[in-house]
Design an enzyme around this catalytic site. Structure first.
Site, short mmCIF file in Angstrom:
data_model
loop_
_atom_site.label_atom_id
_atom_site.label_comp_id
_atom_site.label_asym_id
_atom_site.label_seq_id
_atom_site.Cartn_x
_atom_site.Cartn_y
_atom_site.Cartn_z
N ASP A 1 30.77 31.15 47.45
CA ASP A 1 29.53 30.44 47.20
C ASP A 1 29.62 28.97 47.62
OD1 ASP A 1 31.42 29.99 45.23
OD2 ASP A 1 30.26 30.94 43.64
N ASP B 1 29.09 48.45 44.87
CA ASP B 1 30.39 48.67 45.50
C ASP B 1 31.23 49.69 44.74
OD1 ASP B 1 30.46 47.38 47.88
OD2 ASP B 1 31.69 45.70 47.25
#
Length: 757
Positions: free
Chosen positions: A294, A150
């Site tokens: 997550d 990124d």
């Protein structure tokens, strides 16, 4: 006599605890349940006495005593949920053994293809390179490594190309890590996804020990592994207890997660996880509603009936935050993300599909209640000593000893029996107070505005900036002063002012404990420097140390990428003799070569360039480029160019067979069987199993061994070291049984000089 009567309940509870723990092992489900039931009975006894006492004293609702009771109820709720969770625990090593056997027996074309994802944003090359090299060394026949960048950095693309990984970027950074992974899911096609943060290095056997889980149980959507670290966290380092006290994640990954797994409520932790692609695609990819994407992934899958399985084996090593600032960035994100779950439709209070037990298991009690209450409790004894604010109206010291002391005593004993190493007075209290103090603003801000903060990446590696926590230092000193002031006031005041003198004594003892706790917090908040650029691993490997003699002047008469001819007045040298060559021209800098003799004749000594540091590689390319207009000797295989350059050549003084005791990418500590005089700065070479020879110099020599610093290594040499460190079972040993004496001794040494230590 009254004191003995007050201590009788504690003695009775202690006796029952000893009976249970004598006849049942820690792994016995019945034994664990009996200990928890005993604690529940004591808590219920205390709360009955506490609540009936408030009613009998006619305390108005909202009084100080009611506020304290509310804090106690929050603490007991969090404790009981934790104890309920750890009443059972699992061990999935047998399933992992079956997974290895299944992978070995299954034909290649039937094995699931694994895409290894390494999301990265701003991590440095020294962090990311380790992970890429370790991932490429995975021992599994069908996998490919993808680096999800990124940061869109050119050097990351070059790193991927050099190591055979695929570089993936996207036009924006929407939804941070979750968005990065979701984008990669659209351009890859593996059956399974192995997910690693940019600082976690998997061991070769990781896929072999996890892939088979999915073939054995179709309910499994994720297999999670523990996050094990190869460096001390800031709290361990600042308190000086890294060798005797585990990092603050050990209890969670070694005690809590196996217990959650036994109840099918383990969850994905964002790294060191293997995920089934079709399950991810069925839920629309990684959820983006929370910064702890997550856990939310597990919750969404759990509603579909797909569980997260936990394998408690340290199959990946990572870098924990290296400063208090980085530590707090990570903990604030975890705190905010867990609290955000309360406001998410797919959170524990949201959409249907979860059982009551599952909803309770995912409530953020630790972050929302457990930590903040520690801060308020630290003020109670001083509030009593200063202002006479009684947390338990109408109760005397002996009644408190009879009802509260058994609960506190058994809670400490049960914690350390059910979850070894989970709690130590003063040290653990300081740790929890510090976290509660620094996360309290995050708790309030998140409850008022759940989604007001963007995702922040935890700084790792060279991006970490060390600095003491001034706010925590001031807060610790202020609370310590508040408690000390109350103690001094009590010593000078009329004891009748506070009613029961024994009650005042209890408050003084509690305040003293708070003062010591604040001293530990003060020490914890003072950042200690990390003296090494790379963490060293304890090892026990054979190694050869080649010590070079004083250098003699020579001239380099021809040169190529792989060899050279030297004009030197040296005694006859056998073929294959190792020498240290150092060019002396102005452009050479710190260039250094290890060379090996090929032949010797009247024209000089022919040598092969065995190893070179980064400066030497640059000098060699520049020199050959500059001389390229000359006429190369085409009789040489690699086309040597005629030159006349000054240099020094050092022959071997001694070869020593040694043992490596610790190792890093930047250096090594060697222990020799017999003392050998070595001076600081002496040139040496080191041979390790499976690695090229390393050019190095002596940094220190003493009773603990010889410290060696490697020269700036070429990429292939760094790669061999990374494979040696992370591709074998070379890892920091787990800290054994927690010895209170050792922890307190290490802490006392640190407290003796917290600013200068």
């Amino acid at each position: 006599m009254e004191t003995l009567g007050a201590l009788a309940p504690s003695a009775f509870a202690l006796g029952l605890f000893l009976i249970v723990t004598t006849f049942f092992s820690k792994t016995s489900g019945r034994g664990r349940l009996l200990v928890i039931l005993l604690l529940v009975a004591l808590i219920a006894r205390y709360l009955y006495w506490r609540i009936t006492g408030l009613v009998a004293n006619g305390e108005s609702f909202g009084s100080f005593a009611h506020m304290v009771l509310a804090l106690e109820l929050l603490i007991f709720t969090e404790a009981l949920v934790t104890f309920w969770t750890v009443a059972r625990r699992s061990d999935r090593s047998l399933e992992a053994d079956r997974s290895e056997a299944w992978v070995a027996a299954t034909p290649l074309h039937r094995l699931p293809k694994v895409d290894v994802f390494i999301p990265t944003y701003n991590e440095g090359a020294e962090v990311l390179e380790r992970t890429v090299v370790a991932a490429k060394a995975l021992d599994y026949p069908r996998f490919h490594v993808y680096v999800l960048d990124d940061g869109r950095r050119e050097w990351v693309r070059e790193l991927c190309a050099a190591h055979g990984a695929t570089w993936i970027t996207r036009p924006d950074n929407a939804h941070a890590k979750a968005g990065n992974v979701n984008h990669a899911l659209q351009v890859t096609d593996g059956d399974l996804i192995a997910l690693f943060d940019a600082d976690f290095c998997p061991k070769p056997q990781l896929l072999r020990r996890t892939v088979g889980f999915f073939a054995e149980d179709d309910r499994i959507g994720i297999v999670q592994l523990p996050q094990t670290f190869f460096n001390p966290d800031p709290i361990q380092l600042n308190l000086g207890v890294a060798r005797v006290w585990p990092d603050d994640q050990r209890v969670f990954f070694e005690q809590i997660m196996p217990a959650r797994d036994a109840r099918d409520v383990a969850f994905c932790c964002g790294s060191n996880a293997v995920l089934r692609r079709d399950r991810l695609m069925a839920i629309g990819g990684i959820p983006t509603d929370s910064v702890t994407e997550d856990i939310l992934t597990t919750l969404v899958q759990l509603r579909r009936g797909w569980i997260t399985r936990y394998l408690n084996e340290p199959l990946a090593l990572g870098l924990c935050p290296e400063s208090l600032d980085a530590f707090l960035v990570q903990r604030r994100r975890w705190c905010r993300g867990n609290l955000q779950l309360l406001f998410c439709r797919q959170g524990p209070l949201g959409a249907p599909g979860l059982s009551l037990a599952q909803r309770i298991a995912f409530l953020p009690l630790y972050w929302g209640f457990g930590l903040p209450t520690r801060v308020f409790l630290s003020l109670l004894p001083a509030a009593f000593l200063w202002f006479g604010l009684t947390p338990i109206p109408g109760a005397g010291a002996f009644e408190i000893m009879a009802y509260l002391l058994p609960v506190v005593l058994l809670a400490l004993l049960a914690s350390n029996w059910l979850m070894p190493g989970s709690y130590m007075p003063i040290v653990s209290a300081a740790h929890h107070f510090y976290l509660g103090l620094r996360l309290l603003p995050t708790v309030f801000a998140t409850m008022l505005r759940p989604f007001g903060e963007p995702f922040r990446v935890t700084p790792k590696g060279r991006l970490t900036e060390a600095g003491s926590d001034g706010f925590a230092i001031v807060a610790a000193l202020a609370i310590a002063g508040f408690n000390l002031g109350g103690i001094v006031l009590q010593l000078d005041a009329d004891r009748v002012r506070l009613g029961d003198p024994a009650m005042a004594d209890l408050a003084v003892y509690w305040a003293l404990c708070n003062v010591f706790t604040m001293l530990v917090v003060f020490t914890l908040a003072i950042e200690r420097p990390r003296l090494r650029g790379e963490e060293r691993f304890p090892v026990d490997l054979p190694a050869e140390l080649v010590v070079f003699d004083r250098p003699a002047p020579v001239r380099i008469t021809n040169l190529s990428r792989h060899g050279a001819r030297l004009e030197a007045a040296l005694p006859w040298l056998e073929r294959g003799t190792l020498l240290h060559l150092r060019p002396l021209d102005a452009a050479a800098g710190e260039s250094s070569f290890l060379v090996e003799t090929c032949h010797e004749d009247a024209a000089g000594i022919g040598v092969r360039l065995v190893q070179r540091n980064v400066d030497a590689e640059r000098w060699l390319l520049q020199t050959l480029g500059r001389l390229n207009a000359g006429s190369p000797d085409q009789s040489r295989r690699h086309g040597r160019l005629g030159v006349s350059l000054p240099a020094t050549l050092a022959p071997i003084r001694a070869r020593l067979q040694t043992r490596a005791r610790d190792l890093s990418i930047s250096g090594i500590r060697l222990v020799t069987g017999e003392p050998f005089p070595l001076s600081r700065g002496a040139r040496v070479a080191v041979r390790l199993p499976g690695c090229p020879v390393f050019d190095a110099s002596v940094a220190s020599a003493g009773s603990r061994g010889t410290g060696i610093v490697f020269d700036r290594l070429q990429p292939e040499s760094r790669e061999s070291l990374i494979r040696l460190l992370f591709g074998r079972d070379v890892a920091p040993p787990r800290i054994g049984p927690i010895r209170s004496v050792k922890v307190l001794y290490a802490l006392a040494r640190r407290l003796w000089g917290p600013v200068t230590a």
